[in-house]
Design a protein around this motif. Structure first.
Motif, PDB file in Angstrom:
ATOM      1  N   GLY A 193      -7.997   5.477  -1.659  1.00 41.71           N
ATOM      2  CA  GLY A 193      -7.874   4.674  -2.881  1.00 41.71           C
ATOM      3  C   GLY A 193      -7.108   5.395  -3.967  1.00 41.71           C
ATOM      4  N   ALA A 194      -6.106   6.156  -3.563  1.00 39.93           N
ATOM      5  CA  ALA A 194      -5.432   7.019  -4.534  1.00 39.93           C
ATOM      6  C   ALA A 194      -4.315   6.334  -5.290  1.00 39.93           C
ATOM      7  CB  ALA A 194      -4.875   8.256  -3.819  1.00 39.93           C
ATOM      8  N   PRO A 197      -9.518  -2.115  -5.139  1.00 37.82           N
ATOM      9  CA  PRO A 197      -8.541  -1.700  -4.128  1.00 37.82           C
ATOM     10  C   PRO A 197      -8.858  -2.349  -2.778  1.00 37.82           C
ATOM     11  CG  PRO A 197     -10.099   0.075  -4.577  1.00 37.82           C
ATOM     12  CD  PRO A 197     -10.448  -1.050  -5.518  1.00 37.82           C
ATOM     13  N   THR A 231       0.861  -1.187   0.000  1.00 40.76           N
ATOM     14  CA  THR A 231       0.000   0.000   0.000  1.00 40.76           C
ATOM     15  C   THR A 231       0.891   1.228   0.000  1.00 40.76           C
ATOM     16  OG1 THR A 231       0.016   0.042   2.404  1.00 40.76           O
ATOM     17  CG2 THR A 231      -1.830  -1.094   1.363  1.00 40.76           C
ATOM     18  N   MET A 232       0.317   2.333  -0.329  1.00 36.96           N
ATOM     19  CA  MET A 232       1.075   3.576  -0.231  1.00 36.96           C
ATOM     20  C   MET A 232       0.204   4.687   0.338  1.00 36.96           C
ATOM     21  SD  MET A 232       3.970   4.979  -0.431  1.00 36.96           S
ATOM     22  CE  MET A 232       4.950   3.724  -1.217  1.00 36.96           C
ATOM     23  N   CYS A 274      -2.805  -1.468  -3.915  1.00 41.95           N
ATOM     24  CA  CYS A 274      -3.365  -2.571  -3.157  1.00 41.95           C
ATOM     25  C   CYS A 274      -4.403  -3.353  -3.967  1.00 41.95           C
ATOM     26  CB  CYS A 274      -4.001  -2.043  -1.885  1.00 41.95           C
ATOM     27  SG  CYS A 274      -5.417  -0.993  -2.220  1.00 41.95           S
TER      28      CYS A 274
HETATM   29  S1  FES Z   1      -3.389   1.730  -0.494  1.00 45.96           S
HETATM   30 FE1  FES Z   1      -3.494   3.182  -2.051  1.00 45.96          FE
HETATM   31  S2  FES Z   1      -5.285   2.488  -3.124  1.00 45.96           S
HETATM   32 FE2  FES Z   1      -5.199   1.168  -1.490  1.00 45.96          FE
END
Ligand code: FES
Ligand code: SF4
Ligand code: SF4
Lengths: 473, 238
Positions: free
Chosen positions: B46-47, B63, B35-36, B51
């Motif tokens: 959800g950017a 996501p 994830t980021m 994921c």
């Molecule tokens: S962690 Fe960035 S879209 Fe899910």
């Protein structure tokens, strides 16, 4: 009619320099140019960056002596913050700077130049390298490798990473010295000092052999520049600029290096990317000066450490108070190695060296800062201007090798005059051009090419550009 | 009493309560999904799309941080295809701006670097865009270097949801998208910023940093949850 000989590096990736030698119609050398054709424009790269990044950025852009750039850059940022580095931080910077000088000088002398000295300039290039030295004089090679290794290890133990230690930071250093590290370094110093002394003894015994060669080996009159401390002793980290003329007469006894721009002009020549600094009061090109180990020993009263001072006395007794031949850069380098090791020892025995206070902190308090120190190859100037928020707007760097630019050209010219015969290219000439450049240990990748062999191509050109003769190694 | 759903992730039988995300349930069960933009303690956006997982019966990827678990779900969190996607996304994050790790405050403690390493991204095939991007160092304590911003928007959310200041937001679109302070004012002129430093703490890269930090000397930020939130303010006696 004039003709031109070009010495060009074979491998473009490694090599960044080229040499042309100008002949007149009688085949006499009239001029010589040491071209630096590849040079990274750090002045441009750094614009718009936060000034605290300067130590790391400049270390990266000029990768041959990263520690020296970090030191000068950190000092320039100290100046911008208008603080003095914490005293222990400053001493630790001194130690790492000295370690860099020791390791760099060791590389230059033992790995790159000792093969020439041991086997002669005209020996088979296949043998004329450190491996050859290891066979012929294993003790010398071993000593050289050990000294260099210690220099590198000190940098690594202090800075964490051999090549680009982020340990040198504005205000001082990032972490205090651990007691074990200090003891480890102190324990290793005596053996390195003994090795340096052995090398000096060998060099002195060998020197007579080269007296004749030295006379025409980049031997000319120039001014000399270097940093000295309050008492006029060699100071590789800080102090005042002292500049003397070819006879040793002071041109400037003690100048605050922040005033460098009043005294140093920077000429731009079409044939090189390297700026050509000169001593302003004497004009261009008369204001030729030299920096680096030879210059530092020429300008300073003494080195300030006992064993090196003893050797310096002998050096002066043999060569004179002001040594003019580029050949003696080698000798000077060895004495500086000894000095560096002794000085590291002194500094590490200082009562406050383990102090936890190693860094001063401050905000940007000035819009301009100048940091000057002695790199292995000579005086290094970093000068930045920043905006209110500490973003770099302008930067000017005079790198050590740049200071020697004019002298290197002069040296190549002299050697060419001595050794170019007619319009033929001969190996001895190539060897000597290579060797005389190496005296200055220029911080260009080509000068540290594999096992000390500079990749060179010698080309003889007619004025219309046609190749008359080439010689490649 | 909340309902518990049973499902499979990467072939493993797991259970998650109603409302839990696939990411939460996966992590509870020791299945790591990269994830980021996700950060425990703030809302999900959800950017970043790192994921993304496959759900049996759905043609689209979903996501994991935004998708709730459901009874009988069959989730694939790791496959060659997903790995390829994740690598491509990571590569895009790098080439979109100017990342020069060697001279970055975050070097060696950067989540983007770690991600690239974990996914085995060793080189870039995409051309670098090399946009001309600015640095705003007008704030007395902090600075933002947009060269290293990956638009995860953690700063925006933490500032809004935890500090309640809502200094940060986004402006422009596409490649020109930037996080901004107070409708484009210089950060130093922001009337809403409380200088709490939360944004600096949550930034996964070297985009937000404390001024005066030297290269590779950024703070190491372990982030299990948000206990480190007050650190900057406290350190500075604010
Ligand atoms: S962690 Fe960035 S879209 Fe899910
Ligand atoms: S933010 Fe991370 S990936 Fe980007 S330059 Fe800095 S260390 Fe490298
Ligand atoms: S500044 Fe940092 S936290 Fe904010 S969007 Fe960019 S990368 Fe994310």
């Amino acid at each position: 009619m004039t003709r031109t000989i070009v010495i060009d590096p074979v491998t473009r990736i490694e090599g960044h320099s080229k040499i042309t030698i100008q002949l007149d119609d009688r085949g006499e050398v009239v001029d010589a140019h040491f071209h630096v054709t590849q040079f990274r424009g750090f002045e441009r790269i750094t614009q718009g960056r936060p000034v605290h990044e300067m130590p790391a950025i400049t270390a990266r852009t000029c990768g041959i002596c990263p520690v020296s750039h970090m030191v000068a850059a950190a000092k320039a940022v100290d100046d911008i913050m208008a603080v003095e580095a914490a005293p222990t931080g400053a001493d630790l910077r001194r130690v790492i700077n000295l370690a860099q000088v020791v390791q760099s000088h060791a590389l230059s002398f033992f790995h790159l130049s000792s093969p020439d000295l041991l086997f002669g300039f005209d020996a088979d290039p296949a043998r004329r390298n450190i491996i050859g030295v290891a066979r012929e004089n294993p003790g010398l090679a071993r000593d050289g490798i050990a000294i260099r290794k210690l220099g590198q290890q000190i940098i690594e133990w202090l800075g964490g990473k051999r090549i680009h230690p982020p340990w040198i930071v504005p205000g001082g250093v990032a972490e205090p010295l651990a007691e074990e590290t200090r003891d480890r370094i102190l324990a290793a110093i005596p053996e390195a000092i003994a090795a340096a002394q052995r090398a000096i003894a060998w060099y002195k015994s060998d020197l007579v052999r080269w007296e004749e060669e030295a006379a025409t080996f980049g031997n000319f009159r120039t001014a000399y520049m270097g940093l000295v401390d309050r008492e006029g002793l060699v100071d590789l980290y800080d102090g005042w600029l002292r500049v003397i003329d070819a006879d040793g007469k002071p041109l400037e006894e003690r100048v605050d290096p922040r005033r460098y721009a009043e005294f140093i002009g920077e000429a731009v020549e079409p044939w090189t990317y390297l700026k050509t600094p000169y001593w302003k009061p004497m004009g261009y090109p008369d204001g030729i000066y030299r920096v680096g180990p030879l210059a530092r020993l020429n300008v300073a009263e003494r080195t300030g450490t006992p064993l090196a001072d003893e050797e310096l006395e002998k050096f002066r007794w043999r060569i004179g108070r002001v040594a003019g031949s580029s050949f003696h850069y080698h000798y000077a380098r060895l004495i500086e190695i000894l000095h560096g090791l002794e000085r590291i020892d002194q500094l590490l025995r200082g009562p406050d060296i383990l102090s936890k206070h190693v860094r001063s902190r401050a905000e940007v308090n000035r819009h301009e800062g100048i940091g000057v120190s002695e790199a292995p190859r000579g005086t290094l100037f970093h000068h930045y201007r920043v905006d209110d928020h500490g973003i770099v707007e302008w930067a000017n760097l005079i790198i050590a090798t740049g200071n020697n630019n004019m002298a290197m050209n002069r040296a190549v010219l002299q050697v060419a005059r001595q050794h170019v015969r007619g319009d033929r290219l001969e190996e001895p000439m190539l060897n000597r051009v290579e060797a005389v450049i190496r005296c200055y240990d220029p911080c260009l990748s080509c000068s540290t090419h594999a096992l000390g062999q500079m990749a060179l191509e010698l080309e003889l050109r007619a004025p219309d550009g046609t190749t008359l003769d080439t010689l490649t190694r | 009493m909340s309902t518990v759903h049973t499902l499979r992730i990467d072939g493993k039988d797991v259970a998650g309560s109603d409302g839990a995300t696939i990411l939460e349930v996966a992590r509870e069960n020791g299945i790591d999904i990269p994830t980021m933009c996700h950060l425990d303690g703030i809302s999900d956006r959800g950017a970043c799309r790192l994921c993304m997982v496959e759900i049996a019966g759905s043609p689209k990827l979903a996501p994991a941080c935004m998708t709730r678990v459901a009874e009988g779900m069959e989730v694939t969190a790791h496959s060659e295809r997903l790995l390829e996607y994740r690598r491509a996304i990571t590569e895009m994050l790098f080439v979109e701006r100017n990342h020069v790790c060697a001279v970055c405050v975050a070097n060696n403690h950067c989540e983007l670097q770690d991600l690239a390493e974990d996914l085995g991204v060793t080189h870039f095939d995409l051309p670098r865009i090399n946009p001309k991007v600015e640095v705003d160092a007008s704030h007395p304590l902090f600075a933002i270097d947009h060269n290293r911003c990956i638009l995860c928007l953690r700063c925006v959310r933490v500032c809004d949801e935890i500090e309640g200041a809502h200094t940060w937001d986004i402006m422009h679109r596409g490649l020109d998208t930037r996080v901004q302070t107070d409708m484009g004012l210089a950060w130093g002129d922001s009337p809403t910023c409380t200088s709490c430093g939360k944004c600096v703490q949550v930034c996964p890269t070297g985009a937000l940093f404390e001024k005066g930090r030297a290269v590779a000397r950024g703070t190491r930020r372990p982030r299990p949850f948000l206990p480190w939130m007050r650190v900057v303010a406290e350190e500075r006696g604010l």
